[in-house]
Scaffold this motif. Structure first.
Motif, short mmCIF file in Angstrom:
data_model
loop_
_atom_site.label_atom_id
_atom_site.label_comp_id
_atom_site.label_asym_id
_atom_site.label_seq_id
_atom_site.Cartn_x
_atom_site.Cartn_y
_atom_site.Cartn_z
N PRO A 95 -7.88 22.16 16.70
CA PRO A 95 -8.59 22.68 17.87
C PRO A 95 -8.95 21.59 18.89
CG PRO A 95 -9.42 23.72 15.90
CD PRO A 95 -8.49 22.63 15.44
N GLY A 96 -8.54 21.83 20.13
CA GLY A 96 -8.87 20.91 21.21
C GLY A 96 -7.99 19.69 21.31
N ALA A 97 -7.12 19.46 20.34
CA ALA A 97 -6.23 18.30 20.38
C ALA A 97 -5.02 18.60 21.28
CB ALA A 97 -5.80 17.94 18.96
N CYS A 98 -4.08 17.66 21.33
CA CYS A 98 -2.98 17.80 22.27
C CYS A 98 -2.10 19.04 22.07
CB CYS A 98 -2.12 16.54 22.29
SG CYS A 98 -1.32 16.13 20.73
N PRO A 99 -2.02 19.64 20.86
CA PRO A 99 -1.23 20.87 20.75
C PRO A 99 -1.75 22.02 21.62
CG PRO A 99 -1.58 19.94 18.58
CD PRO A 99 -2.45 19.17 19.53
N LEU A 100 -2.94 21.86 22.19
CA LEU A 100 -3.43 22.88 23.13
C LEU A 100 -2.41 23.09 24.24
CD1 LEU A 100 -5.66 24.76 24.18
CD2 LEU A 100 -6.72 22.75 25.26
N ALA A 101 -1.73 22.04 24.65
CA ALA A 101 -0.71 22.16 25.70
C ALA A 101 0.43 23.08 25.26
CB ALA A 101 -0.17 20.79 26.06
N ASP A 111 1.77 19.91 33.41
CA ASP A 111 0.39 20.23 33.78
C ASP A 111 -0.42 20.69 32.57
OD1 ASP A 111 0.69 19.93 36.76
OD2 ASP A 111 2.14 21.54 36.43
N ALA A 112 0.22 21.44 31.69
CA ALA A 112 -0.47 21.87 30.46
C ALA A 112 -0.84 20.66 29.61
CB ALA A 112 0.42 22.82 29.67
N TYR A 113 0.06 19.70 29.52
CA TYR A 113 -0.19 18.50 28.73
C TYR A 113 -1.30 17.66 29.37
CZ TYR A 113 1.21 14.67 25.53
OH TYR A 113 1.26 13.70 24.55
N LEU A 114 -1.22 17.48 30.69
CA LEU A 114 -2.25 16.72 31.38
C LEU A 114 -3.61 17.38 31.20
CD1 LEU A 114 -3.11 14.41 33.23
CD2 LEU A 114 -2.52 15.87 35.19
N PHE A 115 -3.66 18.69 31.30
CA PHE A 115 -4.91 19.41 31.10
C PHE A 115 -5.49 19.14 29.71
CE2 PHE A 115 -6.73 23.21 29.07
CZ PHE A 115 -7.91 23.31 29.78
N ALA A 116 -4.66 19.27 28.69
CA ALA A 116 -5.14 19.11 27.32
C ALA A 116 -5.74 17.73 27.09
CB ALA A 116 -4.00 19.37 26.33
N VAL A 117 -5.10 16.71 27.65
CA VAL A 117 -5.56 15.33 27.42
C VAL A 117 -6.72 14.98 28.36
CG1 VAL A 117 -4.88 12.90 27.45
CG2 VAL A 117 -3.30 14.62 26.57
N ALA A 118 -6.59 15.30 29.64
CA ALA A 118 -7.66 14.96 30.59
C ALA A 118 -8.97 15.65 30.24
CB ALA A 118 -7.23 15.32 32.01
N ALA A 163 -12.05 14.05 28.53
CA ALA A 163 -13.09 13.32 29.25
C ALA A 163 -14.45 13.97 29.05
CB ALA A 163 -12.75 13.26 30.75
N ASN A 164 -14.46 15.29 28.94
CA ASN A 164 -15.71 16.03 28.80
C ASN A 164 -16.40 15.78 27.47
OD1 ASN A 164 -15.54 17.41 31.34
ND2 ASN A 164 -13.92 18.67 30.46
N PHE A 165 -15.71 15.16 26.52
CA PHE A 165 -16.27 14.92 25.19
C PHE A 165 -16.40 13.44 24.86
CE2 PHE A 165 -13.61 18.74 25.32
CZ PHE A 165 -14.59 19.71 25.10
N THR A 166 -16.08 12.59 25.82
CA THR A 166 -16.05 11.15 25.54
C THR A 166 -16.86 10.33 26.54
OG1 THR A 166 -13.94 11.03 26.75
CG2 THR A 166 -13.82 11.20 24.34
N GLY A 167 -17.75 10.98 27.27
CA GLY A 167 -18.62 10.25 28.18
C GLY A 167 -17.96 9.78 29.45
N ILE A 168 -16.90 10.46 29.86
CA ILE A 168 -16.20 10.12 31.11
C ILE A 168 -16.44 11.26 32.10
CG2 ILE A 168 -13.95 9.65 32.18
CD1 ILE A 168 -13.03 8.62 29.41
N GLU A 169 -16.88 10.91 33.30
CA GLU A 169 -17.20 11.93 34.29
C GLU A 169 -15.95 12.27 35.10
OE1 GLU A 169 -18.43 14.76 35.89
OE2 GLU A 169 -20.12 13.82 34.83
N LEU A 170 -15.32 13.39 34.76
CA LEU A 170 -14.05 13.76 35.38
C LEU A 170 -14.18 14.00 36.88
CD1 LEU A 170 -11.10 14.22 34.57
CD2 LEU A 170 -11.66 16.65 34.20
N SER A 171 -15.37 14.36 37.34
CA SER A 171 -15.56 14.63 38.77
C SER A 171 -15.35 13.38 39.62
CB SER A 171 -16.96 15.21 39.02
OG SER A 171 -17.96 14.28 38.65
N ASN A 172 -15.30 12.21 39.01
CA ASN A 172 -15.00 10.99 39.76
C ASN A 172 -13.57 10.98 40.27
OD1 ASN A 172 -17.56 9.82 39.43
ND2 ASN A 172 -17.01 8.96 37.44
#
Length: 204
Positions: free
Chosen positions: A8-14, A157-164, A167-176
């Motif tokens: 769950p939530g890993a790269c196979p999400l793509a 795009d699916a792959y980029l989504f799954a990996v990017a 950020a929401n779980f690792t203390g990185i602010e994606l809105s930057n």
């Protein structure tokens, strides 16, 4: 029927999203990569000796691993879904370029943030490294395109989504990175992504 082995939530999400995009029938089975067992209790290394996800079992019993390869196979077997540019085209080469970069550079950069025993300094360095990769994507999207390749939704795009999204779980602010954040939001809003995230227990 195809079966996707995932965490769950890993790269196979793509790949999960891509399968829903095709409309094809498939099954999913969760894998506990710590114990090496699937949801049904099977030895996952007997399915994929590498021990990590994704793995896609095809109807003939063959198993394909590595996210970029799985995504391309899904796209190629369902050309009507429009998940990849035509084979042999320059845009198709751009798709390979994007998938390989996400796998080798962006995905890898997140590694220390999920690895047990990583020090705070190592995690800080990893966040900087991820940010540098995000800078590259942000610049790429700054020309006004809304998708990575040929300005149409693809498995990249699916792959980029799954990996990017990590950020929401690792203390990185994606809105930057507003262009990247907007692409992530666009993918998340697709019915295929909603179905995949619900199936994986990521959203309700």
């Amino acid at each position: 029927m195809m079966k996707l082995y995932y965490k769950p939530g890993a790269c196979p999400l793509a790949s999960h999203i891509a399968l829903y995009e095709t409309g094809a029938a498939f099954e999913i089975e969760a894998v506990d990569t710590d114990t090496g067992r699937t949801e049904s209790g099977a030895d996952f290394r007997a399915i994929n000796p590498n021990g990590y996800v994704p793995a896609l079992r095809l109807p003939d019993g063959a198993v394909l691993t590595e996210g970029a390869a799985v995504l391309q196979l899904i796209a190629d077997r369902h050309p009507e879904a429009g998940l990849a540019p035509a084979p042999g085209s320059f845009d198709r080469a751009r798709l390979h370029e994007a998938l390989n970069w996400i796998s080798a550079e962006l995905h890898k950069a997140f590694g220390p943030l999920f690895r047990a025993g990583t020090t705070e300094d190592e995690q800080a360095a990893a966040r900087i490294a991820v940010g540098t990769k995000f800078d590259r994507v942000e610049a790429q999207l700054s020309d006004g395109r809304i998708w990575l390749v040929a300005n149409q939704f693809s498995v990249a795009d699916a792959y980029l989504f799954a990996v990017a999204n990590w950020a929401n779980f690792t203390g990185i602010e994606l809105s930057n990175w507003p262009n990247l954040a907007a692409l992530v939001d666009r993918v998340a809003a697709r019915p295929s992504a909603q179905k995949a995230m619900i199936a994986e227990g990521l959203i309700q």
